[in-house]
Motif scaffolding. Structure first.
Motif, PDB file in Angstrom:
ATOM      1  N   GLY A 218       0.787  -1.226   0.000  1.00 25.58           N
ATOM      2  CA  GLY A 218       0.000   0.000   0.000  1.00 25.58           C
ATOM      3  C   GLY A 218       0.818   1.274   0.000  1.00 25.58           C
ATOM      4  O   GLY A 218       2.051   1.273  -0.015  1.00 25.58           O
ATOM      5  N   ASP A 219       0.094   2.392   0.011  1.00 21.23           N
ATOM      6  CA  ASP A 219       0.683   3.725   0.085  1.00 21.23           C
ATOM      7  C   ASP A 219       0.955   4.091   1.541  1.00 21.23           C
ATOM      8  O   ASP A 219       0.265   3.630   2.460  1.00 21.23           O
ATOM      9  N   VAL A 220       1.918   4.976   1.760  1.00 15.57           N
ATOM     10  CA  VAL A 220       2.174   5.538   3.082  1.00 15.57           C
ATOM     11  C   VAL A 220       1.523   6.910   3.137  1.00 15.57           C
ATOM     12  O   VAL A 220       1.803   7.781   2.299  1.00 15.57           O
ATOM     13  N   ILE A 221       0.653   7.092   4.119  1.00 20.99           N
ATOM     14  CA  ILE A 221      -0.182   8.290   4.222  1.00 20.99           C
ATOM     15  C   ILE A 221       0.063   8.969   5.561  1.00 20.99           C
ATOM     16  O   ILE A 221       0.140   8.304   6.602  1.00 20.99           O
ATOM     17  N   ASP A 222       0.207  10.281   5.549  1.00 24.12           N
ATOM     18  CA  ASP A 222       0.317  11.057   6.781  1.00 24.12           C
ATOM     19  C   ASP A 222      -1.075  11.156   7.395  1.00 24.12           C
ATOM     20  O   ASP A 222      -1.963  11.795   6.818  1.00 24.12           O
ATOM     21  N   HIS A 286       0.167  -2.498  15.410  1.00 29.79           N
ATOM     22  CA  HIS A 286      -0.437  -2.659  14.089  1.00 29.79           C
ATOM     23  C   HIS A 286      -1.450  -1.549  13.800  1.00 29.79           C
ATOM     24  O   HIS A 286      -1.697  -1.226  12.631  1.00 29.79           O
ATOM     25  N   ASP A 287      -2.040  -0.975  14.857  1.00 25.49           N
ATOM     26  CA  ASP A 287      -2.935   0.164  14.636  1.00 25.49           C
ATOM     27  C   ASP A 287      -2.171   1.334  14.032  1.00 25.49           C
ATOM     28  O   ASP A 287      -2.703   2.090  13.215  1.00 25.49           O
ATOM     29  N   GLY A 288      -0.902   1.491  14.441  1.00 28.78           N
ATOM     30  CA  GLY A 288      -0.062   2.531  13.850  1.00 28.78           C
ATOM     31  C   GLY A 288       0.202   2.264  12.378  1.00 28.78           C
ATOM     32  O   GLY A 288       0.235   3.201  11.563  1.00 28.78           O
ATOM     33  N   LEU A 289       0.386   0.999  12.015  1.00 25.61           N
ATOM     34  CA  LEU A 289       0.541   0.657  10.598  1.00 25.61           C
ATOM     35  C   LEU A 289      -0.735   0.967   9.833  1.00 25.61           C
ATOM     36  O   LEU A 289      -0.699   1.499   8.720  1.00 25.61           O
ATOM     37  N   ALA A 290      -1.878   0.635  10.438  1.00 28.49           N
ATOM     38  CA  ALA A 290      -3.152   0.860   9.751  1.00 28.49           C
ATOM     39  C   ALA A 290      -3.449   2.343   9.558  1.00 28.49           C
ATOM     40  O   ALA A 290      -4.150   2.719   8.613  1.00 28.49           O
ATOM     41  N   ARG A 291      -2.922   3.190  10.418  1.00 24.57           N
ATOM     42  CA  ARG A 291      -3.145   4.634  10.288  1.00 24.57           C
ATOM     43  C   ARG A 291      -2.293   5.248   9.183  1.00 24.57           C
ATOM     44  O   ARG A 291      -2.625   6.330   8.685  1.00 24.57           O
ATOM     45  N   THR A 292      -1.205   4.575   8.816  1.00 27.36           N
ATOM     46  CA  THR A 292      -0.246   5.187   7.902  1.00 27.36           C
ATOM     47  C   THR A 292      -0.055   4.422   6.595  1.00 27.36           C
ATOM     48  O   THR A 292       0.586   4.963   5.675  1.00 27.36           O
ATOM     49  N   HIS A 328       0.840   5.668  17.961  1.00 23.82           N
ATOM     50  CA  HIS A 328       1.399   6.953  17.522  1.00 23.82           C
ATOM     51  C   HIS A 328       2.902   6.836  17.279  1.00 23.82           C
ATOM     52  O   HIS A 328       3.426   7.408  16.316  1.00 23.82           O
ATOM     53  N   VAL A 329       3.586   6.097  18.143  1.00 23.71           N
ATOM     54  CA  VAL A 329       5.034   5.945  17.972  1.00 23.71           C
ATOM     55  C   VAL A 329       5.323   5.154  16.699  1.00 23.71           C
ATOM     56  O   VAL A 329       6.220   5.505  15.915  1.00 23.71           O
ATOM     57  N   MET A 330       4.566   4.080  16.483  1.00 16.64           N
ATOM     58  CA  MET A 330       4.766   3.282  15.278  1.00 16.64           C
ATOM     59  C   MET A 330       4.449   4.104  14.027  1.00 16.64           C
ATOM     60  O   MET A 330       5.187   4.046  13.028  1.00 16.64           O
ATOM     61  N   ALA A 331       3.369   4.869  14.064  1.00 14.64           N
ATOM     62  CA  ALA A 331       3.014   5.702  12.909  1.00 14.64           C
ATOM     63  C   ALA A 331       4.124   6.704  12.602  1.00 14.64           C
ATOM     64  O   ALA A 331       4.472   6.935  11.432  1.00 14.64           O
ATOM     65  N   ALA A 332       4.703   7.304  13.643  1.00  9.88           N
ATOM     66  CA  ALA A 332       5.798   8.259  13.433  1.00  9.88           C
ATOM     67  C   ALA A 332       6.996   7.573  12.791  1.00  9.88           C
ATOM     68  O   ALA A 332       7.659   8.133  11.908  1.00  9.88           O
ATOM     69  N   ALA A 333       7.298   6.345  13.215  1.00 16.05           N
ATOM     70  CA  ALA A 333       8.426   5.614  12.648  1.00 16.05           C
ATOM     71  C   ALA A 333       8.190   5.296  11.177  1.00 16.05           C
ATOM     72  O   ALA A 333       9.113   5.361  10.358  1.00 16.05           O
ATOM     73  N   VAL A 334       6.949   4.963  10.813  1.00 16.27           N
ATOM     74  CA  VAL A 334       6.618   4.686   9.406  1.00 16.27           C
ATOM     75  C   VAL A 334       6.874   5.921   8.550  1.00 16.27           C
ATOM     76  O   VAL A 334       7.512   5.845   7.479  1.00 16.27           O
ATOM     77  N   LEU A 335       6.398   7.071   8.997  1.00 17.12           N
ATOM     78  CA  LEU A 335       6.570   8.297   8.220  1.00 17.12           C
ATOM     79  C   LEU A 335       8.051   8.655   8.091  1.00 17.12           C
ATOM     80  O   LEU A 335       8.508   9.085   7.025  1.00 17.12           O
ATOM     81  N   ARG A 336       8.809   8.468   9.160  1.00 21.32           N
ATOM     82  CA  ARG A 336      10.240   8.768   9.095  1.00 21.32           C
ATOM     83  C   ARG A 336      10.963   7.823   8.145  1.00 21.32           C
ATOM     84  O   ARG A 336      11.932   8.219   7.483  1.00 21.32           O
TER      85      ARG A 336
END
Length: 355
Positions: A218-222, A286-292, A328-336
């Motif tokens: 998938g795409d990575v989304i902010d 995994h919720d952080g992955l699903a958000r991003t 939130h921490v996982m989502a931040a790591a994905v974006l970085r």
């Protein structure tokens, strides 16, 4: 009538308060930027091995004094090692490292090098005359870039351990994220580079960190803006396409072989947790992955997250607080991970144009 007036008045006051809150910055508050690294968690070291011969590599998360661990596998095409051991009903309580690797199933060999390095240091689970290092591992598929015959092996895992430190690790196209790509739903020709990223945050006296190699279909989304940070591009390769939006518009993706992607990562805390609690924490990540990442957990992804609790703070973990913060921490790591990624040799043409 008086009762009606009172009720109306209360309703108006409630609506007014709601309108005021809607205009308040507090109602739109987002977590503060997470700029740390998983190595902020006491007891955690990270080391990368990056293979210069083609875009691939591996990343080790060392817990030399042992850490309670759990795992949650959501993707349909996982490649893992020692995950059954993390079931709370099974014997061994602590692990000594977690390995994230490229190379598809071949990359699991790198965990043998981690085991060898730990054995050389006398680290492991006491088993008769030996100490057996416990090293769960997960792999991602990156064989589509460069010479697929080059992949992380035992020597690569050993080298990652040699490079490990408590300093903030490099991010982007290094280690397990070297050959990572995202936005592959409409084919590699329209994909973009992924990578590896890390983040951390303090929750009172507890530290929570994450590291993740983003190699998604998938795409990575902010999640704060809805902007596609990296993902499938349009047919001309000029702008983000929006994979799921494209499907909703009626453009169906071509058939894709299972196991051609996968996002893998680790969340860690210095709180004291049980194996069952670590499993729940991995699930929250995994919720952080699903958000991003959209779509996530597909038939072609083997998305796997480990959770580690070093117990170094000496404090029991508040699972309500940790469960709220970890996504939130996982989502931040994905974006970085995708922000730091760079084109590497063997990438499809144009893959870095939107960086």
């Amino acid at each position: 009538m008086k009762r009606r007036e009172i009720a109306t008045g209360l309703g108006a006051a409630t609506l007014a308060a709601g309108a005021a809150m809607a205009q308040s910055p507090l109602s739109r508050a987002t977590p503060p930027p997470m700029i740390g690294a998983i190595t902020e968690v006491p007891g955690i070291k990270v080391g990368h091995f990056t293979d210069s011969r083609r875009p691939t590599g591996c990343t080790v998360i060392l817990t030399e004094e042992g850490a309670t661990a759990g795992v949650d596998v959501r993707g349909a095409a996982p490649g893992t090692r020692e995950t059954d051991l993390l079931n709370p009903a099974n014997l061994v309580e602590k692990v000594h490292a977690v390995l994230l690797s490229g190379g598809s199933a071949f990359g699991l060999e790198a965990a043998t090098g981690v085991v060898r390095w730990l054995e050389e240091k006398g680290i492991g689970y006491p088993a008769g005359p030996a100490r057996v290092p416990i090293v769960p591992a997960a792999i991602l598929f990156d064989l589509g870039l460069g010479d697929h015959r080059i992949r992380p092996d035992a020597a690569a895992g050993h080298a990652a351990c040699e490079a490990a430190s408590a300093e903030a690790p490099a991010e982007g196209s290094v280690g397990a994220g070297t050959g990572a790509t995202v936005g592959k739903l409409f084919g590699m020709a329209r994909a973009m580079k992924g990578g590896i990223g890390t983040a951390s945050v303090r929750v009172g006296a507890i530290t929570v960190g994450a590291i993740v190699a983003v190699n998604a279909v998938g795409d990575v989304i902010d999640p704060a803006t809805g902007e596609v940070m990296a993902g499938a591009r349009d047919a001309e390769g000029r702008r983000p396409f929006g994979a799921t939006a494209g499907i909703l518009r009626g453009e169906l993706p071509p058939p894709m072989q299972a196991g051609m992607a996968t996002t893998i990562g680790v969340v860690a805390t210095d709180a004291t947790l049980t194996k069952a609690q670590c499993g729940r924490l991995a699930g929250a990540a995994h919720d952080g992955l699903a958000r991003t990442i959209d779509p996530i957990h597909t038939m072609s992804d083997g998305d796997t997250v480990f959770a580690l609790a070093t117990g170094k703070s000496g404090l029991p973990g508040n699972m309500m607080a940790l469960g709220a913060v970890v996504p939130h921490v996982m989502a931040a790591a994905v974006l970085r991970a995708v922000r730091a990624a760079k084109a590497v040799g063997g990438s499809p043409p144009g893959m870095s144009e939107l960086r």
